[in-house]
Design a protein around this motif. Structure first.
Motif, PDB file in Angstrom:
ATOM      1  N   GLN A 165       0.815  -1.213   0.000  1.00 33.40           N
ATOM      2  CA  GLN A 165       0.000   0.000   0.000  1.00 33.40           C
ATOM      3  C   GLN A 165       0.855   1.273   0.000  1.00 33.40           C
ATOM      4  OE1 GLN A 165      -0.850  -2.180   3.181  1.00 33.40           O
ATOM      5  NE2 GLN A 165      -1.265  -3.489   1.410  1.00 33.40           N
ATOM      6  N   ARG A 201      -1.974  -5.007   6.189  1.00 36.33           N
ATOM      7  CA  ARG A 201      -2.069  -3.611   5.764  1.00 36.33           C
ATOM      8  C   ARG A 201      -0.925  -2.860   6.447  1.00 36.33           C
ATOM      9  NH1 ARG A 201      -6.844  -1.579   8.035  1.00 36.33           N
ATOM     10  NH2 ARG A 201      -6.796  -3.383   9.421  1.00 36.33           N
ATOM     11  N   ARG A 247      -0.511   8.295  13.608  1.00 39.18           N
ATOM     12  CA  ARG A 247      -0.734   8.605  12.192  1.00 39.18           C
ATOM     13  C   ARG A 247      -0.823   7.338  11.355  1.00 39.18           C
ATOM     14  NH1 ARG A 247       3.492  13.711  11.352  1.00 39.18           N
ATOM     15  NH2 ARG A 247       2.377  15.177  12.717  1.00 39.18           N
ATOM     16  N   CYS A 248       0.031   6.358  11.677  1.00 40.68           N
ATOM     17  CA  CYS A 248      -0.029   5.085  10.948  1.00 40.68           C
ATOM     18  C   CYS A 248      -1.358   4.387  11.179  1.00 40.68           C
ATOM     19  CB  CYS A 248       1.123   4.177  11.386  1.00 40.68           C
ATOM     20  SG  CYS A 248       2.747   4.637  10.761  1.00 40.68           S
ATOM     21  N   LYS A 258      -4.172   5.727  12.045  1.00 39.59           N
ATOM     22  CA  LYS A 258      -5.228   6.475  11.366  1.00 39.59           C
ATOM     23  C   LYS A 258      -5.257   6.145   9.885  1.00 39.59           C
ATOM     24  CE  LYS A 258      -7.056  11.142  10.809  1.00 39.59           C
ATOM     25  NZ  LYS A 258      -6.850  12.592  11.129  1.00 39.59           N
ATOM     26  N   LYS A 259      -4.077   6.047   9.279  1.00 37.57           N
ATOM     27  CA  LYS A 259      -4.012   5.699   7.859  1.00 37.57           C
ATOM     28  C   LYS A 259      -4.552   4.307   7.607  1.00 37.57           C
ATOM     29  CE  LYS A 259      -0.932   6.019   3.892  1.00 37.57           C
ATOM     30  NZ  LYS A 259       0.437   6.366   3.414  1.00 37.57           N
ATOM     31  N   LEU A 260      -4.326   3.404   8.565  1.00 38.84           N
ATOM     32  CA  LEU A 260      -4.829   2.041   8.446  1.00 38.84           C
ATOM     33  C   LEU A 260      -6.301   1.930   8.821  1.00 38.84           C
ATOM     34  CD1 LEU A 260      -1.805   0.088   9.996  1.00 38.84           C
ATOM     35  CD2 LEU A 260      -2.392   0.280   7.581  1.00 38.84           C
ATOM     36  N   GLU A 261      -6.876   3.045   9.308  1.00 39.92           N
ATOM     37  CA  GLU A 261      -8.273   3.102   9.736  1.00 39.92           C
ATOM     38  C   GLU A 261      -8.567   2.055  10.801  1.00 39.92           C
ATOM     39  OE1 GLU A 261     -10.572   2.736   6.169  1.00 39.92           O
ATOM     40  OE2 GLU A 261     -10.150   4.783   5.540  1.00 39.92           O
ATOM     41  N   VAL A 262      -7.654   2.022  11.790  1.00 39.39           N
ATOM     42  CA  VAL A 262      -7.790   1.087  12.906  1.00 39.39           C
ATOM     43  C   VAL A 262      -8.541   1.790  14.025  1.00 39.39           C
ATOM     44  CG1 VAL A 262      -6.539  -0.197  14.667  1.00 39.39           C
ATOM     45  CG2 VAL A 262      -5.741  -0.198  12.311  1.00 39.39           C
ATOM     46  N   ASP A 263      -9.525   1.112  14.599  1.00 38.31           N
ATOM     47  CA  ASP A 263     -10.254   1.679  15.729  1.00 38.31           C
ATOM     48  C   ASP A 263      -9.345   1.749  16.934  1.00 38.31           C
ATOM     49  OD1 ASP A 263     -12.532   1.893  14.220  1.00 38.31           O
ATOM     50  OD2 ASP A 263     -13.289  -0.084  14.808  1.00 38.31           O
ATOM     51  N   CYS A 293      -5.769   7.300  18.630  1.00 34.52           N
ATOM     52  CA  CYS A 293      -4.672   7.583  17.715  1.00 34.52           C
ATOM     53  C   CYS A 293      -4.003   8.907  18.066  1.00 34.52           C
ATOM     54  CB  CYS A 293      -5.177   7.614  16.279  1.00 34.52           C
ATOM     55  SG  CYS A 293      -5.776   6.012  15.712  1.00 34.52           S
TER      56      CYS A 293
END
Length: 253
Positions: A84, A163, A242-243, A245-250, A253
């Motif tokens: 990615q 991811r 930031r990582c 958030k980019k991975l959209e992990v709950d 962050c």
């Protein structure tokens, strides 16, 4: 300035390995860092004729030859799609295109440099190294070893379905990183590599993304001209956030 008493371009890896057993011999990668210091090498061993400058792909992995340049790796569409864009992000700040056209993956990984962006990124992925005599071992094991007289043939990036996100902070665009972080998320949890502490990249793992910041904060950090240890420790939490958030992990962050 770099001085070579002798230059050798072996015809196979066995010849290269034999030449390298001399105490004063040295394998030559792109010599981008090697040539900066004042040093004399007995025999400089050039691996450029051994076909190690290719990236090959199969169903299980990408095999990245030791003489592949950072620029080749940066531009490889398969590697970038699979990660990615994390590998490309770890490379794009390194000095400039001319430098990345010379610096090699093998030299970067073998050097185990504390400031290395790509080593940080690769550590968070499912990465192995292929040594001529030592066989295939995990990168996590390799970076803990002291340098020896074996030869790095390739870096193997396995196609584990993770991811991945990479973040770094620099005082100027092409400077060494103040801190670098790479996070991979998979079915078994999270892997987080923290580099430029300013020591060699270190890996922490957890099933809980919120725990990564705590684990990373417990790593040893140091002071140098770019930042203090306290600032790096604080920054680790910011970059991990930031990582994630980019991975959209709950999670926080």
């Amino acid at each position: 300035m770099l001085h070579l008493r002798e230059y050798a371009r072996p015809s196979d890896l066995e010849e290269a390995w034999t030449l390298n057993q001399k105490k004063t011999s040295r394998i030559l990668g792109g010599t981008c860092w090697l040539r900066l210091g004042e040093r004399t090498i007995g025999t400089g061993i050039d691996l450029s004729g051994l076909g190690l400058d290719q990236i090959t792909e199969d169903e299980e992995a990408f095999q990245i030859g030791a003489m592949v340049t950072l620029r080749q790796l940066e531009l490889h569409p398969g590697v970038q799609a699979w990660t990615q864009g994390a590998v490309r992000e770890s490379l794009r700040h390194i000095v400039g295109v001319q430098f990345r056209n010379c610096a090699t993956v093998g030299g970067t990984v073998w050097g185990r440099f504390g400031f290395s962006d790509p080593l940080t990124c690769l550590l968070a992925l499912d990465t192995q190294v292929k040594l001529y005599r030592g066989g295939v071992i995990p990168l996590t094991e390799f970076i803990q070893r002291a340098p020896d007289k074996d030869i790095l043939e390739a870096v193997i990036l396995r196609k584990t379905r993770w991811r991945t996100a990479y973040q770094s902070f620099r005082n100027t665009e092409t400077d060494f990183p103040v801190l670098a972080v790479c996070v991979s998320a998979g079915a078994d949890g999270f892997r987080c590599a923290v580099g430029a502490r300013p020591g060699r990249a270190a890996l922490v793992t957890s099933a809980d993304p919120a725990a990564l910041k705590v684990l990373a904060a417990d790593l040893p950090y140091g002071d140098n001209s770019r930042a203090s240890a306290a600032y790096r420790r604080y920054l680790s939490g910011v970059l991990i956030g930031r990582c994630l958030k980019k991975l959209e992990v709950d999670g926080p962050c």
